[in-house]
Design an enzyme around this catalytic site. Structure first.
Site, PDB file in Angstrom:
ATOM      1  N   SER A  28      38.698  15.534  55.406  1.00 43.78           N
ATOM      2  CA  SER A  28      37.797  16.438  54.692  1.00 43.78           C
ATOM      3  C   SER A  28      37.907  16.305  53.176  1.00 43.78           C
ATOM      4  O   SER A  28      36.997  16.731  52.456  1.00 43.78           O
ATOM      5  CB  SER A  28      38.065  17.881  55.121  1.00 43.78           C
ATOM      6  OG  SER A  28      39.403  18.230  54.847  1.00 43.78           O
ATOM      7  N   GLY A  83      43.063  10.703  52.134  1.00 42.76           N
ATOM      8  CA  GLY A  83      43.723  12.011  52.115  1.00 42.76           C
ATOM      9  C   GLY A  83      45.138  11.883  52.650  1.00 42.76           C
ATOM     10  O   GLY A  83      45.586  10.804  53.022  1.00 42.76           O
ATOM     11  N   ALA A  84      45.847  13.005  52.693  1.00 44.11           N
ATOM     12  CA  ALA A  84      47.189  13.039  53.299  1.00 44.11           C
ATOM     13  C   ALA A  84      47.442  14.459  53.783  1.00 44.11           C
ATOM     14  O   ALA A  84      46.824  15.416  53.307  1.00 44.11           O
ATOM     15  CB  ALA A  84      48.246  12.622  52.277  1.00 44.11           C
ATOM     16  N   GLY A  98      43.729  13.499  61.113  1.00 41.45           N
ATOM     17  CA  GLY A  98      42.389  13.199  61.626  1.00 41.45           C
ATOM     18  C   GLY A  98      42.393  12.074  62.645  1.00 41.45           C
ATOM     19  O   GLY A  98      41.338  11.528  62.973  1.00 41.45           O
ATOM     20  N   GLU A 104      43.903   3.569  59.001  1.00 39.89           N
ATOM     21  CA  GLU A 104      44.234   3.903  57.608  1.00 39.89           C
ATOM     22  C   GLU A 104      45.390   3.044  57.102  1.00 39.89           C
ATOM     23  O   GLU A 104      45.376   2.574  55.958  1.00 39.89           O
ATOM     24  CB  GLU A 104      44.593   5.391  57.507  1.00 39.89           C
ATOM     25  CG  GLU A 104      43.385   6.291  57.682  1.00 39.89           C
ATOM     26  CD  GLU A 104      43.710   7.774  57.768  1.00 39.89           C
ATOM     27  OE1 GLU A 104      42.845   8.580  57.419  1.00 39.89           O
ATOM     28  OE2 GLU A 104      44.814   8.131  58.191  1.00 39.89           O
TER      29      GLU A 104
HETATM   30  C1  5RP Z   1      43.198  11.286  58.890  1.00 39.63           C
HETATM   31  C2  5RP Z   1      44.102  11.576  57.754  1.00 39.63           C
HETATM   32  C3  5RP Z   1      43.586  12.472  56.697  1.00 39.63           C
HETATM   33  O1  5RP Z   1      43.451  11.766  55.521  1.00 39.63           O
HETATM   34  C4  5RP Z   1      44.549  13.617  56.552  1.00 39.63           C
HETATM   35  O2  5RP Z   1      44.646  14.266  57.808  1.00 39.63           O
HETATM   36  C5  5RP Z   1      44.094  14.616  55.492  1.00 39.63           C
HETATM   37  O3  5RP Z   1      42.883  15.179  55.879  1.00 39.63           O
HETATM   38  P1  5RP Z   1      42.226  16.401  55.112  1.00 39.63           P
HETATM   39  O4  5RP Z   1      41.857  15.916  53.768  1.00 39.63           O
HETATM   40  O5  5RP Z   1      41.057  16.790  55.984  1.00 39.63           O
HETATM   41  O6  5RP Z   1      43.263  17.515  55.073  1.00 39.63           O
HETATM   42  O7  5RP Z   1      45.192  11.089  57.653  1.00 39.63           O
HETATM   43  O8  5RP Z   1      43.846  10.557  59.886  1.00 39.63           O
END
Ligand code: 5RP
Length: 224
Positions: A28, A83-84, A98, A104
């Site tokens: 997101s 993201g992380a 995600g 990734e």
């Molecule tokens: C997907 C990821 C995302 O980057 C991580 O979960 C962060 O997501 P968000 O910005 O929705 O919190 O690793 O596999």
């Protein structure tokens, strides 16, 4: 929260220059980065090639008419923004909330400059409050689950619509509820050596910059 995510994503897009091959992250927060790249392609004539990290991001990028290449068509990526879920002060992190961690990590590996975009809630003292995603092949997954259970990792299969979630790469995800990962490097190495584990969500020391959006504004943290 959405405003913070957008701020981080849009800030990261400023690092993208004409001619770059750009890894497009998932989630997101990365969503806003991809949207901004799409806007710049359309409105500013930015010329880049994107490499996506999930089927969701592929769909988003195609909708924005961002030119794409598969990771097999390129040798290196100039910049990836993703993201992380958690980041510690040593620039180790957990990703995979995600379920896209395998793609990734494959995109992050040939990347020259790897940037994460997060809101300030993701910055932690110790990793592990967020359940660590581990991508496992379907064959033998139940047995591996019991191995994790015996080791005290409190595993749970990631579930979607009442069934075990199947990733873009056709694997399962087992989330480990570790509470606190004392030594992320050691734990990552142990998982690397575990047969049946395809990849795990510990991204240790891979990231070069973390763009953190907080109520007071955006901070860019750089790895030493
Ligand atoms: C997907 C990821 C995302 O980057 C991580 O979960 C962060 O997501 P968000 O910005 O929705 O919190 O690793 O596999």
């Amino acid at each position: 929260m959405e405003a913070l995510k957008k701020m981080a994503g849009v800030t990261a897009a400023q690092y993208v220059k004409d001619g770059m091959t750009v890894g497009l992250g998932t989630g997101s927060t990365a969503y806003y980065f991809v949207e901004e790249i799409g806007r710049r392609v359309k409105e500013e004539g930015l010329t880049i090639v994107g490499v996506t990290t999930s089927s969701v991001t592929t769909k988003q990028a195609q909708g924005l008419e961002i030119p794409l290449k598969s990771v097999d068509e390129i040798d290196s990526i100039d910049l990836t923004v993703d993201g992380a879920d958690e980041v510690d002060k040593n620039f180790n992190g957990i990703k995979g909330g995600g379920a896209a961690l395998l793609m990734e990590k494959i995109v992050a590996t040939p990347t020259k400059e790897y940037i994460w975009v997060v809101d300030e809630s993701k910055m932690v003292e110790h990793l592990g409050a967020f359940k660590l995603p581990v991508e496992v092949v379907q064959y033998g997954a139940e047995r591996l689950f019991r191995v994790f259970e015996k080791a005290g990792y409190q595993p749970s299969f990631r579930i979607k619509n009442g069934e075990k979630l199947v990733t873009d790469m056709q694997n399962f995800i087992i989330d480990l509820d570790l509470k606190c990962i004392e030594n992320p490097l050691e734990f990552g190495r142990m998982l690397d050596e575990t047969v049946g584990v395809v990849e795990h969500g510990l991204f240790n020391g891979m990231v070069d910059k973390v763009i953190v959006a907080g109520k007071a504004g955006v901070t860019v943290l750089e790895a030493l």
